[in-house]
Scaffold this motif. Sequence first.
Motif, short mmCIF file in Angstrom:
data_model
loop_
_atom_site.label_atom_id
_atom_site.label_comp_id
_atom_site.label_asym_id
_atom_site.label_seq_id
_atom_site.Cartn_x
_atom_site.Cartn_y
_atom_site.Cartn_z
N GLU A 105 0.83 -1.20 0.00
CA GLU A 105 0.00 0.00 0.00
C GLU A 105 0.87 1.26 0.00
O GLU A 105 0.56 2.25 -0.68
CB GLU A 105 -0.93 0.00 1.21
CG GLU A 105 -2.00 -1.10 1.15
CD GLU A 105 -2.79 -1.22 2.44
OE1 GLU A 105 -2.47 -0.48 3.41
OE2 GLU A 105 -3.72 -2.04 2.49
N MET A 106 1.98 1.22 0.74
CA MET A 106 2.91 2.35 0.74
C MET A 106 3.51 2.56 -0.65
O MET A 106 3.63 3.69 -1.13
CB MET A 106 4.03 2.11 1.76
CG MET A 106 3.60 2.21 3.21
SD MET A 106 4.90 1.66 4.38
CE MET A 106 6.21 2.83 4.02
N LEU A 107 3.87 1.47 -1.32
CA LEU A 107 4.44 1.57 -2.66
C LEU A 107 3.45 2.17 -3.64
O LEU A 107 3.80 3.00 -4.48
CB LEU A 107 4.90 0.19 -3.15
CG LEU A 107 6.15 -0.38 -2.48
CD1 LEU A 107 6.42 -1.79 -2.99
CD2 LEU A 107 7.36 0.51 -2.75
N GLU A 108 2.18 1.78 -3.54
CA GLU A 108 1.16 2.35 -4.42
C GLU A 108 1.00 3.85 -4.17
O GLU A 108 0.82 4.63 -5.09
CB GLU A 108 -0.18 1.62 -4.21
CG GLU A 108 -0.23 0.24 -4.81
CD GLU A 108 0.00 0.24 -6.32
OE1 GLU A 108 -0.53 1.15 -7.00
OE2 GLU A 108 0.72 -0.64 -6.80
N PHE A 109 1.06 4.25 -2.91
CA PHE A 109 0.97 5.66 -2.56
C PHE A 109 2.14 6.44 -3.17
O PHE A 109 1.97 7.52 -3.75
CB PHE A 109 0.95 5.83 -1.04
CG PHE A 109 1.04 7.26 -0.59
CD1 PHE A 109 -0.05 8.12 -0.71
CD2 PHE A 109 2.23 7.76 -0.06
CE1 PHE A 109 0.04 9.44 -0.30
CE2 PHE A 109 2.32 9.08 0.36
CZ PHE A 109 1.22 9.93 0.23
N TRP A 110 3.36 5.89 -3.04
CA TRP A 110 4.53 6.56 -3.60
C TRP A 110 4.44 6.65 -5.12
O TRP A 110 4.87 7.66 -5.70
CB TRP A 110 5.79 5.81 -3.18
CG TRP A 110 6.16 6.03 -1.74
CD1 TRP A 110 5.87 7.13 -0.98
CD2 TRP A 110 6.88 5.13 -0.90
NE1 TRP A 110 6.36 6.96 0.29
CE2 TRP A 110 7.00 5.76 0.38
CE3 TRP A 110 7.45 3.87 -1.08
CZ2 TRP A 110 7.66 5.17 1.45
CZ3 TRP A 110 8.10 3.27 -0.01
CH2 TRP A 110 8.20 3.92 1.24
N LYS A 111 3.92 5.62 -5.76
CA LYS A 111 3.76 5.67 -7.22
C LYS A 111 2.86 6.83 -7.62
O LYS A 111 3.15 7.57 -8.56
CB LYS A 111 3.19 4.34 -7.73
CG LYS A 111 4.17 3.20 -7.73
CD LYS A 111 3.51 1.88 -8.09
CE LYS A 111 3.13 1.83 -9.54
NZ LYS A 111 2.62 0.48 -9.92
N GLN A 112 1.73 6.98 -6.91
CA GLN A 112 0.81 8.07 -7.21
C GLN A 112 1.44 9.43 -6.94
O GLN A 112 1.16 10.41 -7.64
CB GLN A 112 -0.47 7.92 -6.37
CG GLN A 112 -1.31 6.71 -6.72
CD GLN A 112 -1.82 6.74 -8.15
OE1 GLN A 112 -2.28 7.78 -8.63
NE2 GLN A 112 -1.73 5.61 -8.83
#
Length: 209
Positions: A190-197
Motif C-alpha cells: 500500500e505504501m508503494l502504491e501511494f509513492w507511485k501516485q
Amino acid sequence: MNEKFYALPKQKQQAIINAGYRVFSQNTYRKSPMREIAEEAGISKALLFHYFRNKKELYLFLWDTCAKVTIHYMTEYGCYEQTDLFEMMYRGLRAKAQIMRRYPDIGAFVVKAYYSDDAEVKPDILKSYESYKRQKIDSVLAMLDPGQFQPGLDLRLMYQQMFLASEGYLWRMVQQGNVDVEKMEREFSEMLEFWKQLFLRKEGNDESD
C-alpha cells in the motif's frame, strides 16, 4: 574465515544463525550470553566457541550474514535486473518477506544492532551500514529514468525518504513484537502504491505545461 562453521550441514548452520538472531534481538549485546545462544541452537557452549572465537565475532558475522542473505534473495527474485524502481521494490518486498520466513528474528536483530550503543560493536555496525546505504542509494539512482517522475523532482531526496520510511516501518513492527510477514507485505504494498501516485509522472504531464 569461519571455515569450521561453514563445514557444518546447512540445517545446523541455520539453527545457529537463527539462535543468534533470536537471543541478540531480545537483549542488549552485552546481556546476550553465548550459553543461551548455544542452548537455543542445540549445541554446547564450547562448540559454539569452536566456531566463533568470541561473542563479537559471532555478532558481526550475523550482521554480515544479513547483507549476504539479502543480496542472495534479491538476486533470486530478479530485483537487480529491473529498470523500473517500483517493480524493483515490489520484488524486493517479496524477497525480504521470504527472508523473514526463513530467519524469523532477522528484522528485529538488524534494528537492535543498528541502534545498539555498545562501544564494542557500534563503530563496526555503523560503518558497515553507512557503506551499504550509500552503495544502495547510488546504485538505484544510477538506473532511474528522470522522465518517469514528476518534473523537477529531486530523485535522491525522494529515494532517501522512501529508504528511511521503510526503515521506520520495520522499526515500528519490531517494537510491536513478532513481525507479521503477511501484514508487512500488505501494508508495504500500500505504501508503494501511494509513492507511485505521488512521484510518478502523470500521463500527459510534460515540462512545457
